[in-house]
Design an enzyme around this catalytic site. Sequence first.
Site, mmCIF file in Angstrom:
data_model
loop_
_atom_site.group_PDB
_atom_site.id
_atom_site.type_symbol
_atom_site.label_atom_id
_atom_site.label_comp_id
_atom_site.label_asym_id
_atom_site.label_seq_id
_atom_site.Cartn_x
_atom_site.Cartn_y
_atom_site.Cartn_z
ATOM 1 N N LYS A 63 -5.118 -6.925 5.548
ATOM 2 C CA LYS A 63 -7.163 -6.537 5.169
ATOM 3 C C LYS A 63 -6.558 -8.355 3.944
ATOM 4 O O LYS A 63 -4.792 -8.077 3.359
ATOM 5 C CB LYS A 63 -6.302 -5.307 4.249
ATOM 6 C CG LYS A 63 -7.945 -5.355 4.343
ATOM 7 C CD LYS A 63 -7.695 -3.981 3.123
ATOM 8 C CE LYS A 63 -8.892 -3.494 2.704
ATOM 9 N NZ LYS A 63 -8.379 -2.595 1.959
ATOM 10 N N LYS A 103 -5.090 -9.069 -3.523
ATOM 11 C CA LYS A 103 -4.185 -9.858 -4.174
ATOM 12 C C LYS A 103 -3.028 -9.969 -4.217
ATOM 13 O O LYS A 103 -2.730 -10.507 -4.990
ATOM 14 C CB LYS A 103 -5.047 -9.928 -5.285
ATOM 15 C CG LYS A 103 -5.024 -8.818 -6.147
ATOM 16 C CD LYS A 103 -6.227 -8.809 -7.811
ATOM 17 C CE LYS A 103 -5.989 -6.893 -6.872
ATOM 18 N NZ LYS A 103 -7.634 -6.888 -6.904
ATOM 19 N N LYS A 136 3.653 3.719 -2.706
ATOM 20 C CA LYS A 136 3.912 3.135 -4.278
ATOM 21 C C LYS A 136 5.415 3.614 -4.394
ATOM 22 O O LYS A 136 6.111 2.637 -5.616
ATOM 23 C CB LYS A 136 2.646 3.628 -5.658
ATOM 24 C CG LYS A 136 1.575 2.650 -4.799
ATOM 25 C CD LYS A 136 0.807 2.477 -5.944
ATOM 26 C CE LYS A 136 0.004 2.377 -5.958
ATOM 27 N NZ LYS A 136 -1.740 2.174 -7.288
#
Length: 336
Positions: free
Chosen positions: A201, A204, A119
């Site tokens: 995977k 969204k 992140k």
Amino acid sequence: MSETVTEKKKVIFSAIQPSGTITLGNYLGALQNWVRLQEDYNCIFAVADLHAITVRQDPKAFRQNILNAYALFLACGIDPEKSPFFIQSHVHTHAELAWVLNCYTQFGELSRMTQFKDKSQKHPDNINAGLFTYPSLMAADILLYQADLVPVGIDQKQHLELTRNIAERFNGIYGNTFKVPEAYIGQVGAKVMSLQDPTRKMSKSDENVNAWVGILDKPDVIMKKFKRAVTDSEARVCVGEGKDGINNLIGIMSAVTGKTNDEITAEFEGKGYGDFKTAVGEAVVETLRPIQERFDDFIANKDYLAEQYRRSAEFALRLSQRTLDKVMKKIGYLAK
Ligand code: TRP
């Protein structure tokens, strides 16, 4: 009366971040299992909205997303009468215990978290302290309820491992205070891959919206996305190596219909990929239809939602306050 009725059920805790919608992958991979777990365990669930501000949120959209997440979970079958389901920011013990646990968590440990590394690479302009200490808040969520089991995806395993280390460390210093939780390894949910790059995977955050199906996507949108799904050139509906796209579609079909891979292969013997993609799309539409209808009902009934999340928050506060009081006393804080 049967023995199972009097046997104390194990406690399961899990939470999910509010982020607009959830994907078909989240639903088939995790959420559907949560719904089933409600039968056999004392489940406690939360919308992790405190975790969500480690990335910048637009206030108006954020408020809507929190409520949507809540309504969506009820629509999927989480029953707050059976399993308290609350909103993390409504229960102040979470932030309080998180501070305490921060002081029992090492800089080195937090630095090793792969999610933090990922992140901070993705948002180099906002590597805030909350992003760094995110796992101590997650540990607080879990340890407050003396949870036995935590169903987590592979991406959260490391955080759960850290939670166990923090609990053991605290227990080691002050005596038994926290239950040391274990990962719930139950029936594994389907692993749903991207419709556009089936080696990855379904997510969204994918820039290509055709890569993922949201559980609130309209039927025509769902059909379009499945019709565009990437396949291979063999033109045979069966599981096989190098057939990631078809393997994924068969996996989805199996998850929504309960049919085995062999049954699906037999059914589509001699048929082309076009027919198969249409059939998978239709099966997904039918699975999501009742969820979407319930979602529309819930979101139109804000009073009902508020009643549920308030009652659950009261319950969660009562339960978690016991653990927090114990912790404060052990550390040496003066009683109020
Ligand atoms: N960090 C989890 C995620 O992003 C959400 C979460 C917050 C969680 N607190 C939790 C999951 C406690 C399990 C237990 O998916």
